[in-house]
Design a protein around this motif. Sequence first.
Motif, PDB file in Angstrom:
ATOM      1  N   ALA A  64       1.007  -1.273  -0.104  1.00  0.00           N
ATOM      2  CA  ALA A  64      -0.086  -0.010  -0.265  1.00  0.00           C
ATOM      3  C   ALA A  64       0.843   1.377   0.049  1.00  0.00           C
ATOM      4  CB  ALA A  64      -1.047  -0.194   1.383  1.00  0.00           C
ATOM      5  N   GLN A  65       2.016   1.284   0.735  1.00  0.00           N
ATOM      6  CA  GLN A  65       3.036   2.374   0.847  1.00  0.00           C
ATOM      7  C   GLN A  65       3.348   2.745  -0.281  1.00  0.00           C
ATOM      8  OE1 GLN A  65       5.237   1.064   4.206  1.00  0.00           O
ATOM      9  NE2 GLN A  65       4.357   2.538   5.578  1.00  0.00           N
ATOM     10  N   PHE A  66       3.984   1.238  -1.018  1.00  0.00           N
ATOM     11  CA  PHE A  66       4.605   1.582  -2.362  1.00  0.00           C
ATOM     12  C   PHE A  66       3.671   2.264  -3.327  1.00  0.00           C
ATOM     13  CE2 PHE A  66       6.089   0.074  -6.579  1.00  0.00           C
ATOM     14  CZ  PHE A  66       7.384   0.337  -6.695  1.00  0.00           C
ATOM     15  N   TYR A  67       2.525   1.857  -3.507  1.00  0.00           N
ATOM     16  CA  TYR A  67       1.496   2.402  -4.501  1.00  0.00           C
ATOM     17  C   TYR A  67       1.283   3.652  -4.279  1.00  0.00           C
ATOM     18  CZ  TYR A  67      -2.254   2.716  -7.447  1.00  0.00           C
ATOM     19  OH  TYR A  67      -3.394   3.565  -8.433  1.00  0.00           O
ATOM     20  N   GLY A  68       1.203   4.219  -2.794  1.00  0.00           N
ATOM     21  CA  GLY A  68       0.799   5.654  -2.504  1.00  0.00           C
ATOM     22  C   GLY A  68       2.038   6.479  -2.649  1.00  0.00           C
ATOM     23  N   ASN A  69       3.432   5.748  -2.824  1.00  0.00           N
ATOM     24  CA  ASN A  69       4.332   6.838  -2.897  1.00  0.00           C
ATOM     25  C   ASN A  69       4.269   7.062  -4.411  1.00  0.00           C
ATOM     26  OD1 ASN A  69       5.731   6.960  -0.613  1.00  0.00           O
ATOM     27  ND2 ASN A  69       7.306   6.175  -1.029  1.00  0.00           N
ATOM     28  N   MET A  70       3.957   5.959  -5.413  1.00  0.00           N
ATOM     29  CA  MET A  70       3.949   6.133  -6.454  1.00  0.00           C
ATOM     30  C   MET A  70       2.910   7.280  -7.154  1.00  0.00           C
ATOM     31  SD  MET A  70       3.685   2.602  -9.341  1.00  0.00           S
ATOM     32  CE  MET A  70       2.180   2.224  -8.831  1.00  0.00           C
ATOM     33  N   ALA A  71       1.721   7.028  -6.532  1.00  0.00           N
ATOM     34  CA  ALA A  71       0.569   8.138  -6.832  1.00  0.00           C
ATOM     35  C   ALA A  71       1.029   9.325  -6.386  1.00  0.00           C
ATOM     36  CB  ALA A  71      -0.775   7.507  -6.260  1.00  0.00           C
ATOM     37  N   ALA A  72       1.644   9.377  -5.129  1.00  0.00           N
ATOM     38  CA  ALA A  72       2.045  10.680  -4.602  1.00  0.00           C
ATOM     39  C   ALA A  72       2.839  11.340  -5.353  1.00  0.00           C
ATOM     40  CB  ALA A  72       2.318  10.540  -3.073  1.00  0.00           C
ATOM     41  N   GLY A  73       3.910  10.765  -5.915  1.00  0.00           N
ATOM     42  CA  GLY A  73       4.900  11.248  -6.739  1.00  0.00           C
ATOM     43  C   GLY A  73       4.375  12.089  -8.054  1.00  0.00           C
ATOM     44  N   ILE A  74       3.130  11.114  -8.785  1.00  0.00           N
ATOM     45  CA  ILE A  74       2.552  11.802  -9.873  1.00  0.00           C
ATOM     46  C   ILE A  74       1.876  12.872  -9.444  1.00  0.00           C
ATOM     47  CG2 ILE A  74       0.695  11.173 -11.589  1.00  0.00           C
ATOM     48  CD1 ILE A  74       1.567   8.387 -11.252  1.00  0.00           C
ATOM     49  N   GLY A  75       1.288  12.792  -8.238  1.00  0.00           N
ATOM     50  CA  GLY A  75       0.409  14.114  -7.784  1.00  0.00           C
ATOM     51  C   GLY A  75       1.175  15.518  -7.538  1.00  0.00           C
ATOM     52  N   THR A  76       2.380  15.032  -6.750  1.00  0.00           N
ATOM     53  CA  THR A  76       3.431  16.130  -6.512  1.00  0.00           C
ATOM     54  C   THR A  76       4.004  16.773  -7.830  1.00  0.00           C
ATOM     55  OG1 THR A  76       4.008  14.959  -4.548  1.00  0.00           O
ATOM     56  CG2 THR A  76       5.418  16.810  -5.270  1.00  0.00           C
ATOM     57  N   GLN A  77       4.371  15.791  -8.802  1.00  0.00           N
ATOM     58  CA  GLN A  77       4.935  16.477 -10.000  1.00  0.00           C
ATOM     59  C   GLN A  77       3.692  17.438 -10.792  1.00  0.00           C
ATOM     60  OE1 GLN A  77       7.085  13.786 -12.953  1.00  0.00           O
ATOM     61  NE2 GLN A  77       6.807  12.278 -11.464  1.00  0.00           N
ATOM     62  N   SER A  78       2.439  16.855 -10.758  1.00  0.00           N
ATOM     63  CA  SER A  78       1.453  17.397 -11.569  1.00  0.00           C
ATOM     64  C   SER A  78       1.210  18.806 -10.871  1.00  0.00           C
ATOM     65  CB  SER A  78       0.252  16.652 -11.486  1.00  0.00           C
ATOM     66  OG  SER A  78      -1.115  17.315 -11.830  1.00  0.00           O
ATOM     67  N   GLN A  79       1.173  18.954  -9.346  1.00  0.00           N
ATOM     68  CA  GLN A  79       0.945  20.048  -8.651  1.00  0.00           C
ATOM     69  C   GLN A  79       1.977  21.196  -9.236  1.00  0.00           C
ATOM     70  OE1 GLN A  79       0.426  19.358  -4.683  1.00  0.00           O
ATOM     71  NE2 GLN A  79      -1.404  20.403  -4.653  1.00  0.00           N
ATOM     72  N   THR A  80       3.204  20.533  -9.150  1.00  0.00           N
ATOM     73  CA  THR A  80       4.417  21.505  -9.402  1.00  0.00           C
ATOM     74  C   THR A  80       4.279  22.099 -10.924  1.00  0.00           C
ATOM     75  OG1 THR A  80       5.643  20.183  -7.852  1.00  0.00           O
ATOM     76  CG2 THR A  80       7.159  21.737  -9.394  1.00  0.00           C
ATOM     77  N   ALA A  81       4.045  21.232 -11.575  1.00  0.00           N
ATOM     78  CA  ALA A  81       3.933  21.679 -13.205  1.00  0.00           C
ATOM     79  C   ALA A  81       2.891  22.671 -13.172  1.00  0.00           C
ATOM     80  CB  ALA A  81       3.548  20.355 -14.146  1.00  0.00           C
ATOM     81  N   GLN A  82       1.738  22.402 -12.687  1.00  0.00           N
ATOM     82  CA  GLN A  82       0.507  23.446 -12.891  1.00  0.00           C
ATOM     83  C   GLN A  82       0.859  24.778 -12.026  1.00  0.00           C
ATOM     84  OE1 GLN A  82      -2.257  22.721 -13.999  1.00  0.00           O
ATOM     85  NE2 GLN A  82      -2.701  24.923 -13.952  1.00  0.00           N
ATOM     86  N   SER A  83       1.675  24.802 -10.919  1.00  0.00           N
ATOM     87  CA  SER A  83       2.119  25.995 -10.481  1.00  0.00           C
ATOM     88  C   SER A  83       3.068  26.743 -11.376  1.00  0.00           C
ATOM     89  CB  SER A  83       2.411  25.994  -9.043  1.00  0.00           C
ATOM     90  OG  SER A  83       3.935  25.908  -8.805  1.00  0.00           O
ATOM     91  N   GLN A  84       4.024  26.150 -11.784  1.00  0.00           N
ATOM     92  CA  GLN A  84       5.133  26.724 -12.789  1.00  0.00           C
ATOM     93  C   GLN A  84       4.258  27.110 -13.868  1.00  0.00           C
ATOM     94  OE1 GLN A  84       7.863  23.132 -13.366  1.00  0.00           O
ATOM     95  NE2 GLN A  84       9.005  24.061 -11.797  1.00  0.00           N
ATOM     96  N   LEU A  85       3.306  26.390 -14.443  1.00  0.00           N
ATOM     97  CA  LEU A  85       2.539  26.887 -15.770  1.00  0.00           C
ATOM     98  C   LEU A  85       1.981  28.260 -15.403  1.00  0.00           C
ATOM     99  CD1 LEU A  85       1.294  26.107 -18.628  1.00  0.00           C
ATOM    100  CD2 LEU A  85      -0.377  25.119 -17.333  1.00  0.00           C
ATOM    101  N   THR A  86       1.532  28.411 -14.096  1.00  0.00           N
ATOM    102  CA  THR A  86       0.859  29.918 -13.822  1.00  0.00           C
ATOM    103  C   THR A  86       1.651  30.725 -14.120  1.00  0.00           C
ATOM    104  OG1 THR A  86      -0.587  28.563 -12.536  1.00  0.00           O
ATOM    105  CG2 THR A  86      -0.862  30.879 -12.429  1.00  0.00           C
ATOM    106  N   VAL A  87       2.935  30.524 -13.474  1.00  0.00           N
ATOM    107  CA  VAL A  87       3.942  31.587 -13.202  1.00  0.00           C
ATOM    108  C   VAL A  87       4.644  31.778 -14.705  1.00  0.00           C
ATOM    109  CG1 VAL A  87       6.344  32.370 -12.334  1.00  0.00           C
ATOM    110  CG2 VAL A  87       4.829  30.848 -10.913  1.00  0.00           C
ATOM    111  N   GLN A  88       4.739  30.564 -15.613  1.00  0.00           N
ATOM    112  CA  GLN A  88       5.262  30.817 -16.882  1.00  0.00           C
ATOM    113  C   GLN A  88       4.347  31.908 -17.823  1.00  0.00           C
ATOM    114  OE1 GLN A  88       8.253  29.847 -17.519  1.00  0.00           O
ATOM    115  NE2 GLN A  88       7.844  30.856 -19.801  1.00  0.00           N
TER     116      GLN A  88
END
Lengths: 135, 477
Positions: free
Chosen positions: B398-422
């Motif tokens: 469960a933790q391994f899957y959680g890490n995998m999903a959280a990694g995608i979520g974090t990357q997505s959130q970062t890209a979204q916030s960078q997009l706004t600044v860009q």
Amino acid sequence: MARGKHIPAGGAGRLDPNAAARVRELHALVQEARTLLTNPTSESLDACRSRLEEAVNALGSLQSSLRGGDLSRDRALAAPLGALRSEIAGVQILLDGAAAFYTGWMRLASSLASGYTADGSPAPAETACRLLVEA
Amino acid sequence: MGLFSALNSSAGALDAYQRVLDAIQNNVANASTPGYARQTLPLIALPADSRGDLPGGVTTGQMQSARDQFAEQNVRQQFSALGTLEQSSQSLSNLELNFNVSSDSGVPGALNQLLQNFSAWSVTPADGSSRQSVLDSAQQVAQSFQQAAANLAKASSDTGQQIQQTVAQINSLASQLQADNQQAISNGSNPGLDAQINSTIEQLSEYADITATTEPNGTVTVLLGGQTPLVIGTDQYNLSVSFTTPPGAPATVAGGAAPARIIDAQGNDVTTHVSQGQLAGELNTYNNVLPSLGGNAYQQGDLNLMAQSVADRINQILTSGNISDGPPPVPGVPLFTYTAGSPTSVARTLAVNNAITPAQLAAIAPGPPYVSNGTALQLAALASPQSPADEINGLSYAQFYGNMAAGIGTQSQTAQSQLTVQQQTLAQARNLRSQSSGVSLNDEAAQLIQFQSAYDANSKMVTVLDQLTLATINMIQ
């Protein structure tokens, strides 16, 4: 110059119940500064500085009010404060972007106008000065 | 000065002013034309000598573009960065939907249910319905892994197609620029053509990082990543896509898909020259983001690793147990199957062993010590692993899957916030372009001094504000 929203100072020594709302107002101020930086003219930079100054003062007073209250009850502030930090980072990126533009353009313009120095860096551009002496 | 000379001089001046007015009219008419740059026409005083034949007056100089190439390049760079972020943000938000971190659905939901059913079976090991529930939930686990793998495969296929479309679009825009260059050579440069060229270059920069240089003959040289020629004069150099492993880097994972590579007109691999723009975002998604989950020729991918770890561990526990004591004792059979020899196909081919029946689930651990529900207990314990054999890289399933999903979520959130600044950085670059267009070096130098002092004041405020915010965050934690 137009002033931003006024944020009342919190009373030191007691918990400010509107802390989250005040952080949101701060966020809006920084957001205004960020929007101003998309058109970095001298006027907008001045207006931006006044917004940031206002935000610094407001954040200082918010801090004083938090210091006197039960801080554990204010953990809910972490999210809006985190969002505020992202907004500040955005301001810094835009500020640096404008600075990089002016610096880069001046380096290029200097090299076009005055050539290069012996060490290969662009020679500083000399602004035109004229002295007219009439007898 | 004779009357004729005076009239001639006045006529020349009128003609010069008329041409300046024409230039102004042209600027006004084209104020909203995409890519149009303000044209200026300098007036030059002619030498006058009343004793000789030099009548004086005024004439116009060479028509020069006020376009600040530096500002143009700045806009193009910001456009390219925006293209990368738009693409990344879109791909990651699509992936985020497929990798839900909640344990109610998908792989985590199905796996959670299977582990609960193992637990229920360990309480009543002989109960037929408990055994059937284990098989049913195992079926759900296999299907959810298959579904996640299918989603990844579709995302990969879609991104591969997008890469091909983007390269075709780049070639098409380069072809337009080649035709414009031909026109510039044949008919000479003019404001309309200049506007058209700049608009096309701006479009091109959204797809990749482009460097454009205007040559003295009015043609434009366009390079990809500052190195790979796309257009030089009337020659165009097409790009293509290859989905094969590069000669110097053979596949290390059997059956994995090859990465996407960009090939120039001479057949060279120029993928590394694409570092910005939509194409760079697509290449990153296809070659890095998706393979980290679904695998490719160089890695198994986390989803396959997890599917294999879960299947292997459950099979190992079941086959180490007995279905019955006998004599002779009947050993357990594996619950899951998958295509062996293809590490990147594990999730896609994971299935419940079609030969297994509820009665064939091995609950007995022969020991020593002998425990009649020992394997069922061992399987139930997978929810809270006590030994490294029940974990993946030190994490529970469960933790391994959680890490995998959280990694995608974090990357997505970062890209979204960078997009706004860009988006704002691009707006800033456009404003700087219009501010700097036609400004003299003297004015620019004065502007820089003003800007420098305003920048220092603002930067100090930002630093103080950031430190205060951090201190406030630390206070409440």
